[in-house]
Write a protein that holds these residues in place. Sequence first.
Motif, PDB file in Angstrom:
ATOM      1  N   SER A  78       9.701  36.493  -1.728  1.00 52.49           N
ATOM      2  CA  SER A  78      10.119  35.340  -2.800  1.00 52.49           C
ATOM      3  C   SER A  78      11.555  35.034  -2.956  1.00 52.49           C
ATOM      4  N   ASN A  79      12.178  36.015  -2.487  1.00 50.86           N
ATOM      5  CA  ASN A  79      13.923  35.827  -2.556  1.00 50.86           C
ATOM      6  C   ASN A  79      14.011  34.798  -1.546  1.00 50.86           C
ATOM      7  N   TRP A  80      13.683  34.851  -0.343  1.00 51.88           N
ATOM      8  CA  TRP A  80      14.083  33.907   0.732  1.00 51.88           C
ATOM      9  C   TRP A  80      13.311  32.408   0.403  1.00 51.88           C
ATOM     10  N   ILE A  81      12.249  32.619  -0.184  1.00 55.65           N
ATOM     11  CA  ILE A  81      11.647  31.119  -0.653  1.00 55.65           C
ATOM     12  C   ILE A  81      12.540  30.577  -1.672  1.00 55.65           C
ATOM     13  N   GLY A  82      12.989  31.259  -2.546  1.00 58.02           N
ATOM     14  CA  GLY A  82      13.659  30.717  -3.701  1.00 58.02           C
ATOM     15  C   GLY A  82      15.106  30.328  -3.061  1.00 58.02           C
TER      16      GLY A  82
END
Length: 108
Positions: free
Chosen positions: A35-39
């Motif tokens: 989720s961090n990379w997607i954000g």
Amino acid sequence: MKQKIFNFVKNNKIMLLIITLWVVALIVGTINWNSNWIGFWGSLIGSFIGVLGVFITMKVDQEEREKERKQDIFISNLSTYIGLHRTLSSTEFSSIYKELLKLKNSKE
């Protein structure tokens, strides 16, 4: 130098877009998704879209202001154009020269 870079970018927009998308796809393909990379990528792509929108808006606004400025210059110099028209209607060069000097001195 700055003008050369601007002309290169202007003439090669599609190629630069393809290279940019390829580099982004390469980077995205090599990372582990969470989720961090997607954000991060979502905010990065959103920022680019926002900056592109601002750039296009500024360019369109600048072109409109340039058109208005040209019209204002013509209108503010209308008396000069009328004087030149009257001057150029005469046939003798010396009278044209004298009239142009009068117009120049009257505007200063």
